[in-house]
Design a protein around this motif. Sequence first.
Motif: not given
Length: 377
Positions: A329-337, A362-373
């Motif tokens: 998973v490259p940096a700043w790429t959305w991913h889910e398992h 510079v470690r930063i994280e954010e959740p995906y907010s659309d489509h129920g995540g």
Amino acid sequence: MTDHPATIDPRDAVLGRSRVTDTPELEAFYDDLARRNAGAFWKRANAIEPWEPETRYRPTLWRYADMRAMCLRAIDLVKPEEAGRRVVTLLNDSDAGRANVAVCGWLFSGMQAMRPGEITPAHKHTASAHRFIMEGKGAYTVVDGHPITLGANDYVLTPNGCWHDHGVTADGEVSIWQDGLDIPLMNCLETNFYAVYEQPAQTAAFPSNDLPLSYGGAGLRPEGVGAWDKPYSPVMVYRWDAVRDALWNLAKVSGGTPFDGHMMRYANPLTGGWALQTMGAHMQMLPGGFRGQAHRHTGNVVYNVAGGRGYSIIGGKRFDWQTHDIFCVPAWTWHEHVNLDLNEEAFLFSFNDFPVMEALGVRIEEPYSDHGGHQPA
């Protein structure tokens, strides 16, 4: 105005971003700067200071069945003493991956297979290394005179600057493991050194498994042993049975995270921090039927499926996986398992460059907010 008007980001049309319109006088000025090994920052400012991270790497998956066959072919074609390290390199499917000999970001990875009785000649280097054992019997390593035995799904450290050699005992079986190193980072920083040992292999200076037996007890610290003054974990090897049991115990009292299920960090028991200074590692357990929500973060992650079957959606693309497939998973790429088995857990080993991100702030994280995540795939 940028060098490539067709790629102008509409967000750049604001105060604080480069919006200079070139003129013949400016063009002449740029030529004069170039002759003096200089340039105008505003010509490239928007490109080199993007609004958010822009990875040069692509999500990539390596099938274990394919790569295992390549490793076994390498055994027949190349002697370990001639190769130095008979490693099949995992190259990210990108120009950056091929140019930097990288699996993802500034991380290197490869797979190594060894026959019974073979050794990798002893050496040391600036780059930190760690290994995840995938199959076999009788594998071992010797790190600065400390002999360590290795079994399937064990995670072992070979920290930077330490003499190390590894092999398989004569009565063992063909063994395969995944290597992870920060070679691209060390080369980027121009800090890489390499040295070979005076003998093909080290003579053990300590009892077998002395470090994991001394420091591997959860919540326990040995008395009567010289103080550990190294910047890496003294455990050196993290046994699969203990890690699996720790995850099972965690699941009894925790619902885990919506992104990663139940996750354990391979930690330095003396500090609680990462086991190595530049690379971190985790083992996570996805319960039966788990469908994780998407998130993204700075830092790159390389996964090895320790058990189970499922898929991950990475940057909007689905990657199906099963035991010992490897993916990144490259940096700043959305991913889910997702765990496709409704009744059995799936286990994912992973390593990352999070310690570097944290050290640099510079470690930063954010959740995906659309489509129920969940991403559309």
